[in-house]
Design an enzyme around this catalytic site. Structure first.
Site, PDB file in Angstrom:
ATOM      1  N   ARG A 148      -7.055   2.835  -4.156  1.00  0.00           N
ATOM      2  CA  ARG A 148      -8.012   3.237  -3.021  1.00  0.00           C
ATOM      3  C   ARG A 148      -8.749   4.515  -2.862  1.00  0.00           C
ATOM      4  O   ARG A 148      -7.770   5.392  -3.100  1.00  0.00           O
ATOM      5  CB  ARG A 148      -7.307   2.979  -1.720  1.00  0.00           C
TER       6      ARG A 148
ATOM      7  N   GLY B  92      -8.318  -4.481   9.620  1.00  0.00           N
ATOM      8  CA  GLY B  92      -7.288  -3.261   9.952  1.00  0.00           C
ATOM      9  C   GLY B  92      -7.471  -2.766  11.165  1.00  0.00           C
ATOM     10  O   GLY B  92      -8.620  -2.214  11.520  1.00  0.00           O
ATOM     11  N   PHE B  93      -6.588  -3.753  11.843  1.00  0.00           N
ATOM     12  CA  PHE B  93      -6.696  -3.213  13.579  1.00  0.00           C
ATOM     13  C   PHE B  93      -6.891  -1.602  14.051  1.00  0.00           C
ATOM     14  O   PHE B  93      -7.614  -1.531  14.834  1.00  0.00           O
ATOM     15  CB  PHE B  93      -5.683  -3.899  14.097  1.00  0.00           C
ATOM     16  N   LEU B  94      -5.955  -1.109  13.296  1.00  0.00           N
ATOM     17  CA  LEU B  94      -5.854   0.297  13.820  1.00  0.00           C
ATOM     18  C   LEU B  94      -7.330   1.241  13.681  1.00  0.00           C
ATOM     19  O   LEU B  94      -7.688   1.755  14.709  1.00  0.00           O
ATOM     20  CB  LEU B  94      -4.573   0.964  13.231  1.00  0.00           C
ATOM     21  N   ASP B  95      -7.727   1.326  12.493  1.00  0.00           N
ATOM     22  CA  ASP B  95      -8.934   2.047  12.157  1.00  0.00           C
ATOM     23  C   ASP B  95     -10.038   1.368  13.080  1.00  0.00           C
ATOM     24  O   ASP B  95     -10.888   1.961  13.665  1.00  0.00           O
ATOM     25  CB  ASP B  95      -9.342   2.165  10.766  1.00  0.00           C
TER      26      ASP B  95
ATOM     27  N   SER C 232      -2.767   7.347   3.274  1.00  0.00           N
ATOM     28  CA  SER C 232      -1.449   7.629   3.173  1.00  0.00           C
ATOM     29  C   SER C 232      -0.996   8.909   2.654  1.00  0.00           C
ATOM     30  O   SER C 232       0.136   9.122   2.052  1.00  0.00           O
ATOM     31  CB  SER C 232      -0.648   6.441   2.722  1.00  0.00           C
TER      32      SER C 232
ATOM     33  N   ARG D 173       7.972   7.968  -7.231  1.00  0.00           N
ATOM     34  CA  ARG D 173       9.033   7.041  -6.942  1.00  0.00           C
ATOM     35  C   ARG D 173       8.370   5.857  -5.958  1.00  0.00           C
ATOM     36  O   ARG D 173       8.502   4.499  -6.361  1.00  0.00           O
ATOM     37  CB  ARG D 173      10.034   7.788  -6.211  1.00  0.00           C
TER      38      ARG D 173
ATOM     39  N   GLU E 214     -13.062  -2.138   8.607  1.00  0.00           N
ATOM     40  CA  GLU E 214     -12.304  -1.193   9.627  1.00  0.00           C
ATOM     41  C   GLU E 214     -13.301  -0.500  10.393  1.00  0.00           C
ATOM     42  O   GLU E 214     -12.708   0.428  11.262  1.00  0.00           O
ATOM     43  CB  GLU E 214     -11.193  -0.468   8.823  1.00  0.00           C
TER      44      GLU E 214
ATOM     45  N   ARG F 289      13.293   6.016 -12.512  1.00  0.00           N
ATOM     46  CA  ARG F 289      12.587   4.896 -12.413  1.00  0.00           C
ATOM     47  C   ARG F 289      11.528   4.762 -13.251  1.00  0.00           C
ATOM     48  O   ARG F 289      10.744   5.475 -13.747  1.00  0.00           O
ATOM     49  CB  ARG F 289      12.158   4.872 -10.782  1.00  0.00           C
TER      50      ARG F 289
ATOM     51  N   ASP G  63       0.357   6.610   9.656  1.00  0.00           N
ATOM     52  CA  ASP G  63      -0.812   7.193   8.721  1.00  0.00           C
ATOM     53  C   ASP G  63      -1.953   7.699   9.590  1.00  0.00           C
ATOM     54  O   ASP G  63      -1.937   7.621  10.698  1.00  0.00           O
ATOM     55  CB  ASP G  63      -1.121   6.175   7.387  1.00  0.00           C
TER      56      ASP G  63
ATOM     57  N   VAL H  34       1.080  -1.282   0.008  1.00  0.00           N
ATOM     58  CA  VAL H  34      -0.148  -0.016   0.043  1.00  0.00           C
ATOM     59  C   VAL H  34       0.924   1.382  -0.032  1.00  0.00           C
ATOM     60  O   VAL H  34       1.897   1.461   0.856  1.00  0.00           O
ATOM     61  CB  VAL H  34      -0.796   0.069   0.981  1.00  0.00           C
TER      62      VAL H  34
ATOM     63  N   PRO I 222       5.255  -2.838   4.405  1.00  0.00           N
ATOM     64  CA  PRO I 222       5.322  -1.521   4.064  1.00  0.00           C
ATOM     65  C   PRO I 222       6.672  -1.329   3.166  1.00  0.00           C
ATOM     66  O   PRO I 222       6.872  -0.087   3.096  1.00  0.00           O
ATOM     67  CB  PRO I 222       5.935  -1.275   5.511  1.00  0.00           C
TER      68      PRO I 222
END
Length: 714
Positions: free
Chosen positions: A332, A449-452, A268, A125, A424, A305, A624, A118, A533
């Site tokens: 997304r 998604g544990f955090l949200d 993000s 880049r 989430e 790149r 994020d 993600v 990541p």
């Protein structure tokens, strides 16, 4: 004030209109007049329904708050609570069984299990690196990280470490591709004879795992192997420094790694106006057209790149075939909440950003759909859109209807756009089966998604009492139920062989040894994709999918039935033990405050939506808006229930601002927050906590967008 042009009742920022008319529309076959007419109808026609859905969120939250307030001081009654949620329409009845019938699905979504990246779409880049992370060097990943237990020593190439890397890679080859009567460590020559791979004249124990080769069969340049659907390439090169010293001339082991990558327009990134949106859409356009490039300096040399091409091999039967050189790219979109000043409606209000993203990202993806030759993103002719932060089936149905309208405007067959549902938010978790049903013709992805999810848990149950410390929240029963139910319901609804069931991010990009030890639990849990990541992390995480046959795991889980039900998900992770010491409270609040400040200061001052932020112990973690949300909500909850005072919170933020200033001292673009504590970034961080209870669902976006716009206007 941004310059605007009128288009079918819309006041559009001139730079966005120019981007659409001069870059995005040409080549799609969609006439500008028809596009603007349909876009205007979408933005105006769907705005009322969007607004009503947000009002429903607020009304349900109001009633839940009242329920907890009325029972404050009493033991929590889970049965009464669940019944109450049903009465107010938060918890819906579960309907009869069904199976999704999504069609035209690429194998990376349906059948190939592997890592998923993600990345912020605004960083060309990073986006190119993610797309090209379909293939990664196992040698480089092992050598350059702590994956073998320690980091490489400073200075030049260490031959001893290099030898350990080669040995470790050959252990992997022995496990995944064993040779009859030999080890890869002992082999001197690989060759292809009569469609079979021979290693010192010995065959693979499972000959069907040989997929192809390049070069001369008697001395191939490379050999392609396949296990559990993922490829591994053995690269031979006597002129390479590593290959020249290797008994078999093996120069590298290249892993098929990130089979899919989400190009992120949401958590993000920091996109608050037309300028930011054009950057995001422009990079997505470059990826879909295949011509995105980024030139930068590395090690004193200029590098460019670009997207990698596909790879051609000779199959065992002598025919040629290609293997994709890039990850399958999903995009997304943002959720239903935010509006954006890039477009104003007839009444002068801002357009809903989610509707903007739906139309524009799909329009841009048509450049890939219309390709007649060359490398393509979707060989199945689909567009994959991940939709975050939806609350319940009604909001999923709204997303489904939105894309039906988008397809109509753009002249695409219905259900060209496939939908990813991020599980989430709690109202989605407890109604997951009905959420999937609401988009059963489009669903191609669900994940946890544990955090949200924790941020929403805290906000939803803000009035229930103080929550446990963050590390202890992870140990509560609800999280296991949440993770298990997501997989179980996904399988029950027919996602096996048709869609991705995903797990969340490994947030410590420098801790690869720990990731190798722990993240194997995701494929073992039945997830056929999981977030990583970095490209290097994707290469290492791919090892797990060679050890675990996810398809077999899913088949077994599906036969076993559900392991968790709604009752367990509604177990609020409140603190059972609240006699914390002052040191424990201080440490928890400091850790939260430091993470918020470290993230927010880059968001506001530099427009960086996702960054590697040192925590209070100087350990770099990926931050994020999801991580920011949980930290802000946790402090707001403790402050609301008197665990910590407002004065103590303010003092903590000031202390931690000094820590963050020190951690960023080497960044020439950084603006210190101390000693004045009067900058926009510091104010934004304080807003997230002091206004935490009133922010919709505890989301950080309203504060961050407003403060970033203030910074840009200053």
């Amino acid at each position: 004030m941004a310059e605007r042009v009128e288009r079918n009742g819309l006041q559009v920022a001139a730079e966005l209109a120019a981007f659409l008319e001069e870059r995005a529309l040409p080549g799609t076959g969609v006439a500008p007049g028809a596009f603007w007419a349909g876009f205007s109808d979408l933005l105006h026609g769907f705005a009322g329904r969007n607004r009503a859905l947000l009002e429903t969120r607020e009304e349900l939250q109001r009633r839940i708050d009242q329920w907890h307030i009325a029972r404050r001081g009493q033991p929590h009654d889970p049965d009464a609570y669940q019944a109450f949620l049903g009465e107010i329409g938060y918890l819906l009845p579960e309907g009869e069984d069904f199976r999704i019938d999504t069609t035209r699905i690429d194998p990376e979504i349906a059948t190939v299990a592997g890592p998923q990246l993600v990345v912020p779409i605004t960083n060309a880049r990073f986006a190119l690196n993610a797309a090209n992370a379909r293939w990664g060097s196992l040698y480089d990943a092992l050598y350059g990280t702590d994956a073998m237990g320690s980091l490489p020593p400073p200075g030049g190439y260490d031959r001893g470490r290099g030898a350990r890397v080669v040995a470790r890679a050959r252990v992997f080859l022995d496990d995944a591709f064993p040779i009859a009567g030999a080890s890869h460590a002992d082999i001197h020559r690989y060759r292809v004879e009569k469609g079979q791979l021979l290693a010192d004249d010995k065959p693979l124990m499972q000959p069907e795992k040989f997929a192809g080769h390049t070069g001369h069969p008697r001395a191939p340049d490379s050999v392609l192997l396949r296990n559990n659907g993922l490829h591994v390439e053995l690269v031979f090169d006597r002129a390479h420094p590593i290959g020249a010293r290797d008994q078999a001339l093996l120069a590298d082991v290249r892993m098929e790694a990130a089979v899919s990558a989400i190009m992120d327009c949401e958590d993000s990134v920091a996109c608050v106006d037309a300028e930011d949106k054009v950057l995001a859409y422009g990079n997505w356009l470059g990826l879909m057209q295949g011509d995105l490039t980024e030139t930068f300096e590395k090690g004193g040399a200029e590098m460019t790149r670009r997207l990698e091409g596909d790879r051609t091999y000779t199959a065992p039967d002598g025919s040629e075939f290609t293997v994709k050189g890039r990850a399958l790219m999903l995009v997304r979109n943002v959720g239903h909440l935010m509006t954006n000043p890039a477009i104003l409606l007839e009444d002068g209000s801002e357009a809903y950003e989610g509707l903007m993203d739906a139309m524009i990202t799909t329009l841009i993806a048509m450049h890939d759909l219309k390709k007649a030759e060359g490398a393509r993103n979707s060989v199945a002719g689909s567009v994959y859109v991940v939709k975050p932060k939806m609350h319940g089936p009604e909001e999923v149905a709204f997303a489904d209807d939105t894309f039906t309208e988008v397809e109509k405007v753009l002249g695409l067959p219905r259900y060209t756009v496939k939908l990813g549902i991020m599980d989430e938010e709690r109202r989605t978790s407890v109604n997951l089966k009905e959420c999937i049903r609401a988009a059963q013709h489009r669903v191609a992805f669900i994940n946890t998604g544990f955090l949200d999810r924790t941020g929403d848990e805290i906000h939803t149950s803000m009035e229930a009492g103080p929550f446990s410390r963050k590390d202890f929240i992870k140990r509560k029963s609800w999280i296991t139920a949440y993770e298990n139910q997501n997989v179980d319901i996904g399988l029950e609804c027919g996602l096996r062989g048709r869609a991705q069931i995903g797990k969340g991010m490994w947030a410590a990009p420098d801790a690869m040894a720990a990731m190798l030890e722990q993240k194997i639990e995701h494929p073992r849990a039945g997830a056929n994709c999981a977030w990583v990541p970095s490209p290097t992390a994707a290469t290492l995480h791919a090892l797990h999918y060679h050890r675990v046959d996810v398809a077999a795991v899913q088949e077994k889980l599906e036969k076993g039935g559900r392991r968790a039900y709604v009752t367990a998900l509604l177990d609020i992770p409140l603190a059972a033990y609240r006699r914390w010491t002052e040191a424990q409270i201080r440490r928890e609040v400091e850790n939260n405050a430091q993470g918020i400040l470290g993230y927010v200061v880059r968001w506001i001052d530099q427009g960086v939506g996702c960054s590697k932020v040192p925590d209070i112990n100087d350990v770099a973690l990926m931050e994020d808006r999801a991580t920011c949300r949980i930290s802000a909500q946790h402090i707001a909850n403790w402050m609301h229930h008197g665990v910590v005072s407002e004065e103590e919170v303010v003092a903590t933020f000031r202390r931690m601002a000094e820590v963050v200033d020190r951690q960023n001292a080497g960044d020439p673009a950084y603006r210190p927050m101390a000693p004045g504590f009067n900058g926009i970034a510091f104010a934004a961080a304080m807003d997230l906590v002091m206004r935490g209870r009133e922010l919709p669902s505890g989301y950080t976006e309203p504060v961050l967008h407003a403060r970033r716009l203030e910074w840009k206007a200053a």
